[in-house]
Scaffold this motif. Structure first.
Motif, PDB file in Angstrom:
ATOM      1  N   LYS A 111       1.703 -15.444-100.346  1.00 53.19           N
ATOM      2  CA  LYS A 111       0.996 -13.854-100.579  1.00 53.19           C
ATOM      3  C   LYS A 111       1.149 -13.370 -99.296  1.00 53.19           C
ATOM      4  CE  LYS A 111      -2.199 -14.772-104.521  1.00 53.19           C
ATOM      5  NZ  LYS A 111      -3.336 -14.596-105.015  1.00 53.19           N
ATOM      6  N   GLN A 112       0.652 -14.054 -98.134  1.00 53.84           N
ATOM      7  CA  GLN A 112       0.737 -13.079 -96.894  1.00 53.84           C
ATOM      8  C   GLN A 112       2.052 -12.936 -96.182  1.00 53.84           C
ATOM      9  OE1 GLN A 112      -1.674 -16.096 -94.757  1.00 53.84           O
ATOM     10  NE2 GLN A 112      -3.549 -15.587 -95.710  1.00 53.84           N
ATOM     11  N   PHE A 113       2.925 -13.634 -96.877  1.00 50.99           N
ATOM     12  CA  PHE A 113       4.274 -13.527 -96.098  1.00 50.99           C
ATOM     13  C   PHE A 113       5.127 -13.256 -97.357  1.00 50.99           C
ATOM     14  CE2 PHE A 113       2.303 -15.951 -93.033  1.00 50.99           C
ATOM     15  CZ  PHE A 113       2.348 -15.197 -92.034  1.00 50.99           C
ATOM     16  N   PRO A 114       5.379 -12.173 -97.972  1.00 44.70           N
ATOM     17  CA  PRO A 114       6.191 -11.743 -98.867  1.00 44.70           C
ATOM     18  C   PRO A 114       7.607 -11.591 -98.673  1.00 44.70           C
ATOM     19  CG  PRO A 114       5.100  -9.722 -98.264  1.00 44.70           C
ATOM     20  CD  PRO A 114       4.443 -11.120 -97.645  1.00 44.70           C
ATOM     21  N   ASP A 115       7.967 -11.719 -97.590  1.00 44.63           N
ATOM     22  CA  ASP A 115       9.495 -11.773 -97.228  1.00 44.63           C
ATOM     23  C   ASP A 115      10.085 -13.036 -96.962  1.00 44.63           C
ATOM     24  OD1 ASP A 115       7.879 -11.880 -94.808  1.00 44.63           O
ATOM     25  OD2 ASP A 115       9.528 -11.018 -93.554  1.00 44.63           O
ATOM     26  N   VAL A 116       9.316 -13.939 -97.077  1.00 42.95           N
ATOM     27  CA  VAL A 116       9.553 -15.363 -96.770  1.00 42.95           C
ATOM     28  C   VAL A 116       9.753 -16.169 -98.057  1.00 42.95           C
ATOM     29  CG1 VAL A 116       8.895 -17.801 -95.887  1.00 42.95           C
ATOM     30  CG2 VAL A 116       8.381 -15.362 -94.541  1.00 42.95           C
ATOM     31  N   LYS A 117      10.610 -16.943 -98.124  1.00 43.38           N
ATOM     32  CA  LYS A 117      10.814 -17.878 -99.404  1.00 43.38           C
ATOM     33  C   LYS A 117      10.354 -19.166 -99.372  1.00 43.38           C
ATOM     34  CE  LYS A 117      13.505 -14.485-100.296  1.00 43.38           C
ATOM     35  NZ  LYS A 117      12.796 -13.184-101.204  1.00 43.38           N
ATOM     36  N   PHE A 118       9.486 -19.678-100.246  1.00 51.31           N
ATOM     37  CA  PHE A 118       9.009 -21.056-100.144  1.00 51.31           C
ATOM     38  C   PHE A 118       9.312 -21.829-101.407  1.00 51.31           C
ATOM     39  CE2 PHE A 118       6.116 -17.969 -98.160  1.00 51.31           C
ATOM     40  CZ  PHE A 118       5.606 -18.715 -97.030  1.00 51.31           C
ATOM     41  N   VAL A 119       9.732 -23.002-101.158  1.00 52.89           N
ATOM     42  CA  VAL A 119      10.046 -24.103-102.201  1.00 52.89           C
ATOM     43  C   VAL A 119       8.962 -25.243-102.041  1.00 52.89           C
ATOM     44  CG1 VAL A 119      11.743 -25.738-103.001  1.00 52.89           C
ATOM     45  CG2 VAL A 119      12.369 -23.465-102.209  1.00 52.89           C
ATOM     46  N   HIS A 120       8.247 -25.447-103.141  1.00 60.15           N
ATOM     47  CA  HIS A 120       7.176 -26.502-103.063  1.00 60.15           C
ATOM     48  C   HIS A 120       7.607 -27.614-103.958  1.00 60.15           C
ATOM     49  CE1 HIS A 120       3.291 -28.301-104.769  1.00 60.15           C
ATOM     50  NE2 HIS A 120       3.451 -28.690-103.664  1.00 60.15           N
ATOM     51  N   LEU A 121       7.246 -28.877-103.345  1.00 62.63           N
ATOM     52  CA  LEU A 121       7.674 -30.143-104.087  1.00 62.63           C
ATOM     53  C   LEU A 121       6.203 -30.799-104.419  1.00 62.63           C
ATOM     54  CD1 LEU A 121      10.173 -29.788-101.893  1.00 62.63           C
ATOM     55  CD2 LEU A 121      10.903 -31.520-103.184  1.00 62.63           C
ATOM     56  N   THR A 122       5.932 -31.447-105.166  1.00 64.79           N
ATOM     57  CA  THR A 122       6.454 -31.621-106.561  1.00 64.79           C
ATOM     58  C   THR A 122       5.370 -30.795-107.346  1.00 64.79           C
ATOM     59  OG1 THR A 122       5.192 -33.512-106.553  1.00 64.79           O
ATOM     60  CG2 THR A 122       7.755 -33.851-106.247  1.00 64.79           C
ATOM     61  N   GLY A 123       5.103 -29.853-106.968  1.00 64.70           N
ATOM     62  CA  GLY A 123       4.039 -28.862-108.077  1.00 64.70           C
ATOM     63  C   GLY A 123       4.678 -28.187-109.254  1.00 64.70           C
ATOM     64  N   TYR A 124       3.533 -27.162-109.834  1.00 66.27           N
ATOM     65  CA  TYR A 124       4.130 -26.525-110.910  1.00 66.27           C
ATOM     66  C   TYR A 124       3.802 -25.179-111.079  1.00 66.27           C
ATOM     67  CZ  TYR A 124      -0.936 -27.738-111.713  1.00 66.27           C
ATOM     68  OH  TYR A 124      -2.181 -27.720-111.486  1.00 66.27           O
ATOM     69  N   LYS A 125       3.367 -24.604-109.891  1.00 58.11           N
ATOM     70  CA  LYS A 125       2.919 -23.071-109.926  1.00 58.11           C
ATOM     71  C   LYS A 125       3.908 -22.347-108.861  1.00 58.11           C
ATOM     72  CE  LYS A 125      -2.209 -23.829-109.928  1.00 58.11           C
ATOM     73  NZ  LYS A 125      -3.289 -23.691-109.261  1.00 58.11           N
ATOM     74  N   THR A 126       4.364 -21.500-109.579  1.00 59.85           N
ATOM     75  CA  THR A 126       5.308 -20.466-108.874  1.00 59.85           C
ATOM     76  C   THR A 126       4.631 -19.035-108.660  1.00 59.85           C
ATOM     77  OG1 THR A 126       6.370 -19.599-111.000  1.00 59.85           O
ATOM     78  CG2 THR A 126       7.365 -21.646-109.880  1.00 59.85           C
ATOM     79  N   ALA A 127       5.453 -18.297-107.798  1.00 56.71           N
ATOM     80  CA  ALA A 127       5.253 -16.926-107.482  1.00 56.71           C
ATOM     81  C   ALA A 127       6.434 -16.215-107.218  1.00 56.71           C
ATOM     82  CB  ALA A 127       4.239 -16.866-106.283  1.00 56.71           C
ATOM     83  N   SER A 128       6.223 -14.904-107.083  1.00 56.51           N
ATOM     84  CA  SER A 128       7.596 -14.035-106.759  1.00 56.51           C
ATOM     85  C   SER A 128       8.418 -14.726-105.391  1.00 56.51           C
ATOM     86  CB  SER A 128       7.149 -12.830-106.466  1.00 56.51           C
ATOM     87  OG  SER A 128       6.445 -12.694-105.369  1.00 56.51           O
ATOM     88  N   ASN A 129       7.613 -15.485-104.806  1.00 59.59           N
ATOM     89  CA  ASN A 129       8.420 -15.797-103.632  1.00 59.59           C
ATOM     90  C   ASN A 129       8.087 -17.496-103.393  1.00 59.59           C
ATOM     91  OD1 ASN A 129       5.880 -15.340-102.661  1.00 59.59           O
ATOM     92  ND2 ASN A 129       6.690 -15.247-100.549  1.00 59.59           N
ATOM     93  N   VAL A 130       7.855 -18.225-104.672  1.00 60.18           N
ATOM     94  CA  VAL A 130       7.512 -19.758-104.273  1.00 60.18           C
ATOM     95  C   VAL A 130       8.385 -20.149-105.569  1.00 60.18           C
ATOM     96  CG1 VAL A 130       5.937 -21.481-104.570  1.00 60.18           C
ATOM     97  CG2 VAL A 130       5.441 -19.160-103.424  1.00 60.18           C
ATOM     98  N   ALA A 131       9.096 -20.851-105.303  1.00 62.21           N
ATOM     99  CA  ALA A 131      10.057 -21.920-106.242  1.00 62.21           C
ATOM    100  C   ALA A 131       9.355 -23.140-106.217  1.00 62.21           C
ATOM    101  CB  ALA A 131      11.470 -21.996-106.022  1.00 62.21           C
ATOM    102  N   THR A 132       9.670 -24.140-107.310  1.00 57.85           N
ATOM    103  CA  THR A 132       9.202 -25.462-107.295  1.00 57.85           C
ATOM    104  C   THR A 132      10.353 -26.352-107.617  1.00 57.85           C
ATOM    105  OG1 THR A 132       8.721 -25.385-109.763  1.00 57.85           O
ATOM    106  CG2 THR A 132       6.923 -24.896-108.291  1.00 57.85           C
ATOM    107  N   LEU A 133      10.308 -27.533-107.081  1.00 60.03           N
ATOM    108  CA  LEU A 133      11.442 -28.671-106.948  1.00 60.03           C
ATOM    109  C   LEU A 133      10.805 -29.800-107.700  1.00 60.03           C
ATOM    110  CD1 LEU A 133      14.223 -29.582-106.554  1.00 60.03           C
ATOM    111  CD2 LEU A 133      13.799 -29.697-104.202  1.00 60.03           C
ATOM    112  N   ASN A 134      11.233 -30.586-108.312  1.00 63.07           N
ATOM    113  CA  ASN A 134      11.010 -31.941-108.611  1.00 63.07           C
ATOM    114  C   ASN A 134      12.126 -32.796-109.219  1.00 63.07           C
ATOM    115  OD1 ASN A 134       9.218 -34.136-109.052  1.00 63.07           O
ATOM    116  ND2 ASN A 134       7.673 -33.006-110.546  1.00 63.07           N
TER     117      ASN A 134
END
Length: 362
Positions: A111-134
């Protein structure tokens, strides 16, 4: 005004556009900075080791188009949030956070860095700049269960678990169902160590399970301690995350391994190309995310064929490890028929028939 001065002034004006363009050209050719947050030390095998192999594969595939950085052994919670924020502040425009407990810290920093892309393993919540991978680890676990069910002499297998979350329970239950698909007498006993990485506790748990009659042990923890303990005790082990036969050349029955490099490469290339999207990816054996490999040379050919047949059925979609009927170990039907849907898999909170004991807190 002299002619020589005029010529000098005009020359200066003529080169201004080129000078002005230089920073922009440099920016275009600058590498994409990619950060990684690891929950345990990289070590020589295990969960974090496999992710670091994926990071190196990314570097090899994209060369000078990327520059990577990692921070290892980061506890879940406040420390993770601080490290993730630091990586964003340092100019990393793509950040992979590689543990389930990093989910909320990742979302908070994103939320604090909207120009940064994030990929989270192994969760289930996404956002406009957060993807998930499992990965569908449980597919490899089922195959390992088939192998263990054929190879056990005591009909007892031991399982060292980190935390009783759905991902770990999927593995325990798939392994058990794989065992019982070829050996209805098989039983799986579980010890929880309440840590992703604690070699001492993992070793102690494995030794306890072998003392309870398990002639095959496996684990959902990050170190190679379980495989090493099996080697010392003359028992079999199924390694997890990565091939661990160097720590148990006689003990390792096989390894359920994970492979992240292809995804990491594509995600970075998508950011570079401006095509990145906050997707939710959950890939299995057919996608190359999970493999059962390094099968012990002592495994008979007919057993290998049984494992290969099960793998073929999973890849083709003919079956899944959780096709109904799925019964828990208290006799309740959890899935009457057909494959258990992802929504149910992601909320799994029970032991299947064949697992001994009760879940913590139940």
């Amino acid at each position: 005004m002299s002619k020589s001065f005029m010529r000098g002034a005009l020359s200066a004006i003529a080169i201004l556009p080129a000078v002005a363009l230089a920073p922009a050209m440099a920016a275009d050719s600058a590498p994409l900075n990619v950060g990684y947050v690891y929950v345990s030390p990289i070590g020589e095998a295990g969960w974090t080791f496999q992710h670091d192999m994926g990071r190196k594969e990314l570097e090899k595939n994209l060369g000078n188009k990327v520059k990577t950085k990692f921070v290892e052994n980061v506890p879940e919670g406040a420390d993770a949030e601080r490290v993730i924020r630091d990586l964003a502040q340092q100019g990393n425009k793509l950040i992979f956070t590689t543990s389930f407990g990093y989910m909320n810290p990742t979302l908070k920093v994103a939320k604090q860095f909207p120009d940064v892309k994030f990929v989270h393993l192994t969760g289930y919540k996404t956002a406009s700049n957060v993807a998930t991978l499992n990965a569908r680890f449980y597919e490899g676990r089922y195959l390992a269960g088939v192998l263990a069910g054929k190879m056990t002499k005591t009909n007892v297998a031991g399982y060292v678990g980190a935390f009783p979350i759905p991902e770990v329970l999927q593995g325990i239950n798939a392994f058990t169902r794989g065992m019982r698909s070829v050996n209805p007498k098989a039983e799986v006993r579980v010890i929880w160590v309440n840590s992703w990485y604690d070699p001492g506790k993992e070793r102690d748990a494995a030794i306890t399970l072998m003392g309870q009659g398990a002639d095959i042990v496996t684990h959902h923890t990050d170190s190679h301690a379980v495989v090493q303990a099996a080697e010392e005790k003359g028992k079999y082990a199924v390694a997890y995350h990565s091939d661990m036969k160097k720590f148990g050349p006689k003990a390792q029955l096989a390894a359920v391994t994970h492979h992240w490099g292809k995804y990491y490469t594509q995600a970075a290339q998508d950011v570079i190309d401006g095509k990145w999207k906050p997707t939710s990816v959950w890939g299995g054996i057919k996608d190359g995310f999970v493999t059962l490999e390094a099968i012990n040379a002592g495994v008979p050919n007919d057993v290998k064929q049984s494992v290969a047949a099960a793998e073929k059925d999973i890849v083709s979609g003919k079956m899944t490890p959780f096709d109904g009927p799925v019964k828990d170990n208290e006799g309740k039907i959890r899935q009457e028929k057909g494959p258990m849907p992802d929504s149910a898999l992601n909320k799994m909170d029970f032991y299947v028939e064949g697992v001994a004991g009760k879940l913590p807190g139940k």
